[in-house]
Design an enzyme around this catalytic site. Structure first.
Site, PDB file in Angstrom:
ATOM      1  N   GLN A   1       5.159  12.266  11.231  1.00 12.63           N
ATOM      2  CA  GLN A   1       6.212  12.630  10.286  1.00 12.63           C
ATOM      3  C   GLN A   1       7.450  13.132  11.040  1.00 12.63           C
ATOM      4  O   GLN A   1       7.358  14.044  11.860  1.00 12.63           O
ATOM      5  CB  GLN A   1       5.691  13.709   9.311  1.00 12.63           C
ATOM      6  CG  GLN A   1       6.664  14.097   8.227  1.00 12.63           C
ATOM      7  CD  GLN A   1       6.962  12.938   7.265  1.00 12.63           C
ATOM      8  OE1 GLN A   1       6.072  12.230   6.829  1.00 12.63           O
ATOM      9  NE2 GLN A   1       8.229  12.745   6.938  1.00 12.63           N
TER      10      GLN A   1
ATOM     11  N   ASP B   1       4.486   2.648  10.546  1.00 11.88           N
ATOM     12  CA  ASP B   1       5.866   3.012  10.194  1.00 11.88           C
ATOM     13  C   ASP B   1       6.863   1.967  10.709  1.00 11.88           C
ATOM     14  O   ASP B   1       8.029   1.968  10.313  1.00 11.88           O
ATOM     15  CB  ASP B   1       6.218   4.370  10.827  1.00 11.88           C
ATOM     16  CG  ASP B   1       6.322   5.475   9.791  1.00 11.88           C
ATOM     17  OD1 ASP B   1       6.459   5.156   8.591  1.00 11.88           O
ATOM     18  OD2 ASP B   1       6.263   6.647  10.191  1.00 11.88           O
TER      19      ASP B   1
ATOM     20  N   LYS C   1       1.715  11.330   0.810  1.00 14.81           N
ATOM     21  CA  LYS C   1       1.113  10.198   1.532  1.00 14.81           C
ATOM     22  C   LYS C   1      -0.399  10.349   1.579  1.00 14.81           C
ATOM     23  O   LYS C   1      -1.136   9.390   1.360  1.00 14.81           O
ATOM     24  CB  LYS C   1       1.693  10.120   2.955  1.00 14.81           C
ATOM     25  CG  LYS C   1       3.130   9.622   2.972  1.00 14.81           C
ATOM     26  CD  LYS C   1       3.823   9.823   4.307  1.00 14.81           C
ATOM     27  CE  LYS C   1       5.302   9.486   4.211  1.00 14.81           C
ATOM     28  NZ  LYS C   1       6.062   9.838   5.405  1.00 14.81           N
TER      29      LYS C   1
END
Ligand code: NAD
Length: 298
Positions: A99, A122, A55
Site C-alpha cells: 500500500q 498492482d 481490499k
C-alpha cells in the site's frame, strides 16, 4: 438540469466481484487452488488503512486466502524487502500489494520493484509497465485503477475507441500514464495533460472521453466539457461537506459532478465510481495470477 448518465461503479464492481467469486470457487473445486493475496501496509496513514481494510474484505468475500502484514511506521527498508522476498517465495500467495504511500525513509521504487513481476497485481513493476507500454496487455498485470476505468468506458461506448479523442488529466505512474497507454491501445487519440499544461480547459473541450486523475477537488467544470462526453473521475479528495446544515468530512472527486452532469453524456460519481472498480480489478488480477501459477489460461 442533469442530462448525464451516472455510471454506477459500485454496482459494476459488485457484479465483477460476484463473477470472480464464482470462478474462485470453481478453481478450488476443480484444481484445489485458492488465490492468495498479501497486502503490506507500513505505518498508520488513516486513508491507507481504509483502503487496505476494503481490499481485505473484498478478498475474503471472493473466497481468497487473504493476508495482511501491518508493519510499524519506522520499519527498516531491509525488513520490508525481507518480507517481500518471503512473499515472493510463498506458493500460497499469488498477489502482493504494497500500500502506497510508504513512510518517507523507505525507497518506494526499490520496494515496488522488489515484488516479483508474476505476483505484481498492482502492475507497478517495470516489467509489467514495459509490457503495457508495448501493447502486450494480455501478458501484463495492468494497474487496477486504469483497468477499471477502461471497463467502464467500454461499457458506455464499446472497446474500440477509433476516432475518439481522449484527454487524461494527470501523468502519474499509477494512473495517468497507464491510462494513456490503455486508451491508445484501444485506438483512441490520446492527449496527456498535467500541471504544466497551458489552456487545460480548452484541451479538455476537445475530448470525447475525459479521465481526471489530479487530486484537486471539483476542478473539472461543465464549461470545460464537450456535450455528450464520457467523464471518468479518478480523484479522491477529502473535503468538508455540508448536508442538512451539518458540516462533516466527505469525499469528492476532481470533477464538479453536478455541474458537469448538465453537459456530459455519462459521469462517474465519487464515491461509488472508480474506487470500487479498482478493488475488483485487484481481485481479477490476483485470480489471474493464481490461474497462471497453476499453468491454466488467464
Ligand atoms: P499524483 O499526485 O501522483 O499525480 C497528480 C497529477 O496531476 C500529476 O501528474 C500532476 O501533473 C497533475 N496535476 C496537478 N495539478 C494539476 C493541474 N492544476 N492541472 C492539471 N494537472 C495537474 O496523483 P495520482 O496518484 O495519479 O492520483 C490522482 C488522484 O486520484 C488523487 O486524488 C488520488 O487520491 C486518486 N486516486 C484514486 C484511485 C481510485 O481507486 N479511485 C486510485 C489512485 C489514485
Amino acid at each position: 438540469m442533469t442530462v448525464a448518465k451516472r455510471i454506477d461503479g459500485k454496482a459494476k464492481a459488485a457484479e465483477l466481484a460476484e463473477s470472480i467469486t464464482r470462478e474462485t470457487a470453481a478453481l478450488l473445486d476443480e484444481h484445489g487452488i485458492k488465490p492468495g493475496l498479501a497486502v503490506v501496509i507500513v505505518g498508520e496513514d488513516p486513508a491507507s488503512q481504509v483502503y487496505v481494510r476494503n481490499k481485505k474484505r473484498t478478498a475474503e468475500t471472493c473466497g481468497f486466502h487473504s493476508v495482511q502484514h501491518t508493519l510499524a511506521a519506522d520499519t527498516a527498508q531491509a525488513d520490508v524487502l525481507r518480507l517481500i522476498d518471503e512473499l515472493n517465495n510463498n506458493d500460497a500467495i499469488h498477489g502482493i500489494l504494497v500500500q502506497l504511500p510508504l513512510p518517507g525513509h523507505l525507497d518506494e521504487q526499490a520496494v515496488t520493484q522488489a515484488v516479483t513481476p508474476s505476483k505484481d497485481v498492482d502492475g507497478f513493476h517495470f516489467i509489467n509497465i514495459g509490457k503495457l507500454t508495448a501493447g502486450r496487455t494480455a501478458d501484463a498485470f495492468v494497474p487496477c485503477t486504469p483497468a477499471g476505468c477502461m471497463l467502464m468506458i467500454a461499457d458506455e461506448i464499446g472497446g474500440d475507441l477509433s476516432g475518439k479523442n481522449a484527454v487524461v488529466i494527470g501523468r502519474s505512474n499509477i494512473v495517468g500514464k497507464p491510462m494513456a497507454s490503455l486508451l491508445l491501445q484501444a485506438n483512441a487519440t490520446v492527449t496527456v495533460t498535467h500541471s504544466r499544461t497551458r489552456d487545460l480547459a480548452q484541451v479538455v473541450a476537445g475530448a470525447d472521453i475525459v479521465v481526471a486523475a489530479v487530486g484537486r477537488p471539483d476542478m473539472v467544470k461543465a464549461d470545460w466539457v464537450k456535450p455528450g462526453a464520457i467523464v471518468i473521475d479518478v480523484g479522491i479528495n477529502r473535503v468538508e461537506k455540508t448536508v442538512d446544515g451539518e458540516t462533516k468530512m466527505g469525499l469528492t472527486g476532481d470533477v464538479d459532478y453536478d455541474d458537469v452532469c448538465t453537459v456530459a453524456g455519462a459521469v462517474t460519481p465519487v464515491p461509488g465510481g472508480v474506487g470500487p472498480m479498482t478493488i475488483s480489478m485487484l481481485m481479477a488480477n490476483t485470480l489471474r495470477s493464481a490461474r497462471l501459477a497453476a499453468g491454466l489460461e488467464a
